[in-house]
Design an enzyme around this catalytic site. Structure first.
Site, mmCIF file in Angstrom:
data_model
loop_
_atom_site.group_PDB
_atom_site.id
_atom_site.type_symbol
_atom_site.label_atom_id
_atom_site.label_comp_id
_atom_site.label_asym_id
_atom_site.label_seq_id
_atom_site.Cartn_x
_atom_site.Cartn_y
_atom_site.Cartn_z
ATOM 1 N N GLY A 75 -11.095 -1.475 3.527
ATOM 2 C CA GLY A 75 -10.072 -2.168 3.925
ATOM 3 C C GLY A 75 -9.589 -0.213 5.598
ATOM 4 O O GLY A 75 -10.717 0.357 4.807
ATOM 5 N N ASP A 76 -8.785 0.266 5.599
ATOM 6 C CA ASP A 76 -8.634 1.291 6.417
ATOM 7 C C ASP A 76 -8.413 2.192 5.639
ATOM 8 O O ASP A 76 -8.531 3.746 5.381
ATOM 9 C CB ASP A 76 -7.064 0.974 7.845
ATOM 10 C CG ASP A 76 -6.146 0.354 7.187
ATOM 11 O OD1 ASP A 76 -5.844 -0.087 6.278
ATOM 12 O OD2 ASP A 76 -5.403 1.630 7.393
ATOM 13 N N THR A 95 -0.725 1.778 7.105
ATOM 14 C CA THR A 95 -0.461 0.724 6.253
ATOM 15 C C THR A 95 -0.422 -0.818 6.949
ATOM 16 O O THR A 95 0.136 -0.695 8.257
ATOM 17 C CB THR A 95 1.274 0.266 5.423
ATOM 18 O OG1 THR A 95 1.081 -0.893 4.760
ATOM 19 C CG2 THR A 95 2.185 0.985 5.555
ATOM 20 N N GLY A 96 -1.188 -1.518 6.994
ATOM 21 C CA GLY A 96 -0.867 -2.945 7.411
ATOM 22 C C GLY A 96 -2.549 -3.273 7.067
ATOM 23 O O GLY A 96 -3.638 -3.676 6.185
ATOM 24 N N GLY A 100 -5.847 -4.065 7.523
ATOM 25 C CA GLY A 100 -6.974 -2.828 7.942
ATOM 26 C C GLY A 100 -7.832 -2.951 8.877
ATOM 27 O O GLY A 100 -7.953 -2.132 9.375
ATOM 28 N N THR A 116 0.973 -1.190 -0.004
ATOM 29 C CA THR A 116 -0.153 0.262 -0.015
ATOM 30 C C THR A 116 0.698 1.314 0.006
ATOM 31 O O THR A 116 1.808 0.792 0.722
ATOM 32 C CB THR A 116 -0.862 -0.155 1.618
ATOM 33 O OG1 THR A 116 -1.894 -1.277 1.281
ATOM 34 C CG2 THR A 116 -1.730 1.255 1.566
#
Ligand code: ASP
Length: 333
Positions: A227-228, A247-248, A250, A197
């Site tokens: 996602g986030d 990032t990660g 989400g 991302t």
């Protein structure tokens, strides 16, 4: 008397040996956090990733150097990263369970707290441009799917055939995820599949902050999963003191309202950016998630924490110090 004045003035104007020219702006980018280890990344790919991060830093820096806005700087950097095949955004995005690239993005202008976001689009070459158009040319904050693409057409945003986004490496990741699923693995993401991302944060010479994030989400995602990254307050947030792109994994970043919580810690609790960044990532870890973020404050302080093995990242500090890094022990800052 005049001679003395002129001599003193000339001395003041001489450069101080060793002093770094102040940039008066600051800028940071990420290309995703994940469980990538040194053995997963061959030398050619590492060089290509570093070159792309450098090009994105250059793009943001040239905007900021020319007195451009933080908003233009984060947009310029994200377009470069979306066009690069090495990141999970635009060309090179991951595939969902139907074998389709489904893209999410968001942007926020800290000075006005205007924001724009899009989710689940399949034909928009640069999702960040569409997110920005939503912010600047629609009465809404978030548009999704077909409606977002209809809006894109009216805005003259570049639409491409969905095959444009495909890379073989991402297709192989999808095949690996499908094989795991057939073997009985649950639908949680495989380690490393959420690397890539992209995001950027900036403070410009006028002290305005901005943040932007763009992603293909997670490999093998289904049911219109979002996602986030396109959620303001989770993956992206900016106000008059703070800008964040995350990032990660989400789902956890949404539940911890990461980007807003970080800025709220600074505003309400007076936490410095490093502490606020660390504590908000700890909250994600306590819920069972992992990932990283980039954050910047109005004084140009930058934090780039992550609790994964690595995070593609780059920065230009207010004093002009600049760098690009991938692994945790790689912080040549
Ligand atoms: N946070 C993104 C998502 O959950 C993925 C990532 O950061 O790589 O969609």
């Amino acid at each position: 008397m005049n001679l003395l004045r002129i001599t003193l003035l000339a001395l003041c104007l001489l450069p101080v040996p060793g002093a770094v020219a102040a940039a008066e702006f600051a800028f940071a980018i990420h290309g995703g956090a994940g469980t990538l280890s040194r053995t997963d990344l061959d030398a050619d790919k590492e060089a290509a990733v570093r070159a792309a991060l450098d090009a994105a830093l250059d793009a943001g820096e040239s905007v900021l150097k020319a007195d451009g806005s933080a908003l233009d700087a984060v947009t310029a950097a994200l377009v470069i990263l979306e066009d690069s095949p090495w990141f999970n955004a635009g060309h090179g995005a991951v595939f969902n369970a139907e074998g389709v690239n489904e893209l999410d993005a968001s942007i926020m202008d800290g000075a006005t707290r205007r924001a724009g976001a899009i989710a689940a689009v399949h034909r928009v070459r640069n999702p960040i441009r569409l997110a920005r158009a939503v912010m600047e040319h629609s009465p809404h904050v978030m548009l999704i799917g077909d409606g977002a693409e209809q809006f894109a057409r009216g805005q003259g945003i570049d639409l491409v055939d969905p095959s444009y986004f495909r890379t073989d490496a991402r297709w192989k990741q999808l095949e690996a995820a499908r094989a795991k699923e057939r073997a009985g693995a649950d639908l949680a993401p495989m380690p490393g599949t959420y690397f890539g991302t992209v995001g950027a944060v900036a403070v410009d010479r006028q002290g305005r902050l901005a943040a932007a994030t763009s992603t293909g989400g997670m490999t093998n995602k289904r049911w219109g999963r979002v996602g986030d990254s396109p959620i303001i307050g989770a993956g992206t947030y900016a106000d008059d003191r703070c800008a964040v792109s995350a990032t990660g994994w989400g789902e956890f970043f949404i539940r911890a309202a990461v980007a807003h919580d970080l800025c709220a810690r600074m505003r309400y609790a007076g936490q410095p950016i490093e502490q606020a960044s660390r504590e908000v990532l700890d909250a994600v870890a306590q819920l069972g998630g992992d990932g990283g973020l980039i954050a910047i404050d109005r004084d140009g302080n930058i934090a780039l924490p992550f609790n994964t093995a690595g995070m593609y990242r780059g920065w230009i500090r207010r004093d002009g110090r600049r760098g690009v890094a991938i692994f945790a022990d790689d912080h040549r800052d």
